[in-house]
Scaffold this active site. Structure first.
Site, PDB file in Angstrom:
ATOM      1  N   HIS A  53       0.939  -1.284  -0.094  1.00 49.11           N
ATOM      2  CA  HIS A  53      -0.040   0.007   0.217  1.00 49.11           C
ATOM      3  C   HIS A  53       0.860   1.221   0.094  1.00 49.11           C
ATOM      4  CE1 HIS A  53       0.731  -0.627   4.096  1.00 49.11           C
ATOM      5  NE2 HIS A  53       0.541   0.752   4.425  1.00 49.11           N
ATOM      6  N   HIS A  55       1.436   3.979   1.845  1.00 50.26           N
ATOM      7  CA  HIS A  55       1.941   4.652   3.113  1.00 50.26           C
ATOM      8  C   HIS A  55       3.515   4.877   2.991  1.00 50.26           C
ATOM      9  CE1 HIS A  55      -1.651   4.219   5.859  1.00 50.26           C
ATOM     10  NE2 HIS A  55      -1.753   5.309   5.032  1.00 50.26           N
ATOM     11  N   ASP A  57       5.866   4.560   5.121  1.00 47.24           N
ATOM     12  CA  ASP A  57       6.786   3.583   5.680  1.00 47.24           C
ATOM     13  C   ASP A  57       6.642   2.340   4.952  1.00 47.24           C
ATOM     14  OD1 ASP A  57       3.927   3.146   6.515  1.00 47.24           O
ATOM     15  OD2 ASP A  57       4.407   2.295   8.476  1.00 47.24           O
ATOM     16  N   HIS A  58       5.944   2.473   3.772  1.00 48.44           N
ATOM     17  CA  HIS A  58       5.917   1.220   2.867  1.00 48.44           C
ATOM     18  C   HIS A  58       6.578   1.617   1.686  1.00 48.44           C
ATOM     19  CE1 HIS A  58       3.672  -1.777   5.543  1.00 48.44           C
ATOM     20  NE2 HIS A  58       3.526  -0.593   6.221  1.00 48.44           N
ATOM     21  N   HIS A 121      -7.740  -0.699   4.747  1.00 47.70           N
ATOM     22  CA  HIS A 121      -6.662   0.170   5.662  1.00 47.70           C
ATOM     23  C   HIS A 121      -7.054   1.580   5.629  1.00 47.70           C
ATOM     24  CE1 HIS A 121      -3.098   0.725   7.523  1.00 47.70           C
ATOM     25  NE2 HIS A 121      -2.457   1.245   6.727  1.00 47.70           N
ATOM     26  N   ASP A 143      -0.359  -3.964   6.017  1.00 48.56           N
ATOM     27  CA  ASP A 143      -1.234  -3.163   7.217  1.00 48.56           C
ATOM     28  C   ASP A 143      -2.723  -3.666   6.778  1.00 48.56           C
ATOM     29  OD1 ASP A 143       1.214  -2.147   8.098  1.00 48.56           O
ATOM     30  OD2 ASP A 143       0.898  -0.132   7.625  1.00 48.56           O
ATOM     31  N   ASP A 175       0.078  -8.028  10.343  1.00 47.22           N
ATOM     32  CA  ASP A 175      -0.018  -6.892  10.871  1.00 47.22           C
ATOM     33  C   ASP A 175      -0.245  -7.032  12.678  1.00 47.22           C
ATOM     34  OD1 ASP A 175      -0.130  -4.034  11.596  1.00 47.22           O
ATOM     35  OD2 ASP A 175      -1.928  -3.737  10.541  1.00 47.22           O
ATOM     36  N   HIS A 346      -5.564  -0.433  11.452  1.00 41.45           N
ATOM     37  CA  HIS A 346      -5.185  -1.591  11.775  1.00 41.45           C
ATOM     38  C   HIS A 346      -6.136  -2.287  12.578  1.00 41.45           C
ATOM     39  CE1 HIS A 346      -1.026  -0.123  10.510  1.00 41.45           C
ATOM     40  NE2 HIS A 346      -1.327   0.943  11.100  1.00 41.45           N
ATOM     41  N   HIS A 368       5.159  -5.942  11.466  1.00 41.15           N
ATOM     42  CA  HIS A 368       4.833  -4.494  11.679  1.00 41.15           C
ATOM     43  C   HIS A 368       4.432  -4.155  13.100  1.00 41.15           C
ATOM     44  CE1 HIS A 368       3.470  -4.841   7.165  1.00 41.15           C
ATOM     45  NE2 HIS A 368       4.680  -4.815   7.274  1.00 41.15           N
TER      46      HIS A 368
END
Length: 535
Positions: A53, A55, A57-58, A121, A143, A175, A346, A368
């Protein structure tokens, strides 16, 4: 910095490529990206990156990592559009191969086949992955949450999780972010009900709503309420404009009533007929809301009576920053609302149990989250009947060898954080950070002196310049004494015919350091500088 590599034979696939935001002690650092030395060393095996996805942090590290690893990227439509914005900024659109994948579709990469499964998400187009290999099936949830009534698109494809579970799943990477929270995660639609109430109760006041830039569904619900109550919506904050602009272009946000307006157009509407959706819900110092609260925003001024809604929970560690912004807003006379205006993206404990019950994995590998979150999920897996010896809590860099008969950690690969400071990637390391901390805590004293080229006679100085150590005007006596100590140290060296500049610098540094510590109990950085002059 989410990134997981799966390897079988001569094939490696990588799931996600995220960045991390700096810790408090990483002074001046913009963000941190993962060390991909292992992947670079095994470049010929890397078949592609699969992204769950959009975000940060990904996906945040992609432009930096792909300067070293140019392999194809596979992901869903909105996620790919956000990645392409980053590649465009770095001038990499032509060099990186990209393929958009639909839910239910599979791609073949070397010894692996990867199927994308629809999940929910806090950003659209999030996917779980079923990774088929000769060793067995591994399911990676990414996530996720279980949302039966999402704002946009379909609910999570629980049926597909169950079908894959019936085939026999070797391992589940699930997750863990909310694994400590009991119960189910609330649907995103519940926030829409709260927004409706806030809009109804504050029809004569301007609304400013702070939320995560990537929470597309949240912005859609704000637009829905704005349409209902006759308001215009304006987006503020670079990341907010980028993400939501992309979502509108791709049809993930319905703005058929033309509710969205530009910031410069707000002056054409009365304040009570506008809603400002902004970044800064985490108290970030340079985000739009923080600049408004500090009265340094160029175009928006918070007025008494404005209603500020924080539509997010503070991320652990950000509580103080959020509290400071709330205090600044309250000081101006704004009304601040921060309760019941957010639901998590989440899965909580019961949702996690549901995925385990459907997938029925042989091995559980919580991912995660911080260590406590991983352990909380390990307890959940154990409560569902998975033996303790089949639950693996991994550290970054661990290599887990897993097969139908056994699983064991067989080694560790090089990992760590590479610090990004401006245009510099990896040129700031532990020593530089330590120096920055030293300067921040104790300041600096620079000692400047001039020596004659051949005779080594002292022609000028030593002169002291200090920054961040003491306030010079009120500490003239201390600095005069320090000057005398430095002069004595230099003269002692010259009297003993010491011509090695490094020894002279060391003597001056040691003498000054001892003096300053005895007088102030501080240890500023002391930097002697010798200049050479020829007469």
């Amino acid at each position: 910095m989410n990134m997981t590599a799966f390897e079988y034979g001569d094939s490696i696939i990588v799931v996600d490529c995220g960045l991390a935001f700096p810790e408090d002690d990483m002074l001046g650092i913009d963000f941190v990206i993962p060390d991909v030395t292992y992947l670079v060393e095994n470049y010929s095996k890397v078949k592609g990156f699969v992204i769950t996805h959009g975000h940060e942090d990904h996906i945040g590290a992609i432009p930096y990592v792909f300067k070293k690893l140019n392999v194809p990227i596979y992901t869903t439509r909105l996620t790919m559009a956000l990645i392409e914005k980053k590649l465009e900024e770095h001038g990499m659109m032509k060099s990186v191969k990209r393929k958009v994948v639909k839910f239910g579709q599979s791609i073949n990469l070397g010894d692996f086949r990867i199927e994308f499964i629809k999940t929910n998400h806090s950003i659209q187009d999030a996917a779980a992955l079923a990774i088929y290999s000769p060793a067995g099936i591994v399911v990676h949830t990414g996530d996720f949450k279980v949302d039966y009534t999402p704002v946009f698109g379909d609910a999570i494809d629980l049926q597909r999780f169950a079908e894959i579970g019936r085939k026999g799943v070797l391992a589940l990477l699930c997750d863990s972010t909310n694994a400590e929270r009991p119960g189910f995660t609330m649907s995103e639609r519940t926030v829409g009900v709260v927004f409706d109430r806030i809009f109804a109760e504050h029809q004569k006041q301007r609304l400013i709503i702070a939320t995560f830039a990537s929470n597309v569904d949240r912005v859609q619900q704000i637009i829905n309420s704005a349409v209902k109550y006759g308001r215009k919506v304006c987006l503020e904050g670079r990341s907010m404009v980028n993400v939501i602009g992309t979502a509108v272009e791709l049809g993930y946000i319905d703005d058929s009533k033309h509710t969205l307006v530009e910031l410069d157009d707000l002056k054409n509407y009365p304040p009570e007929k506008t809603v400002l959706v902004t970044t800064g819900s985490q108290g970030e110092s340079m985000a739009a809301l923080s600049r408004m609260a500090a009265n340094i925003h160029k175009k928006v001024k918070i007025m008494p009576g404005d209603v500020i809604v924080f539509s997010s929970h503070p991320i652990p560690g950000n509580e103080k920053a959020v509290s400071n912004v709330i205090n600044e807003l309250s000081e101006i006379g704004a009304e601040v609302i921060f309760q019941d205006t957010h639901v998590s993206g989440h899965a909580c404990q019961e949702d996690i149990k549901l995925i385990y019950a459907l997938v029925r994995p042989k091995y559980a590998i919580p991912v995660h989250g911080e260590r406590r979150h991983l352990q909380a999920q390990a307890h959940i897996a154990e409560s569902l009947g998975i033996p303790k010896e089949r639950i693996w809590l991994l550290h970054t860099g661990d290599v887990l060898e897993i097969g139908d008969e056994s699983a064991r950690i067989i080694g560790k690969v090089q990992t760590g954080g590479i610090l990004v400071d401006g245009l510099g990637v990896g040129d700031v390391g532990n020593i530089v950070i330590r120096d920055r901390q030293h300067l921040a805590e104790d300041g600096i004293i620079i000692v400047v002196m001039t020596l004659e080229q051949h005779s080594n006679h002292l022609l000028a100085g030593p002169d002291l310049v200090s920054r961040g150590f003491v306030y010079v005007r009120e500490s003239e006596g201390l600095l005069e004494e320090a000057d005398a100590v430095a002069s004595a140290a230099v003269n002692k060296c010259l009297d003993h015919n010491i011509t090695d500049w490094s020894k002279i610098k060391t003597e001056v540094k040691d003498a000054l350091s001892d003096f300053v510590w005895k007088r102030t109990q501080r240890r500023p950085m002391i930097l002697p500088i010798i200049m050479e002059a020829s007469l």
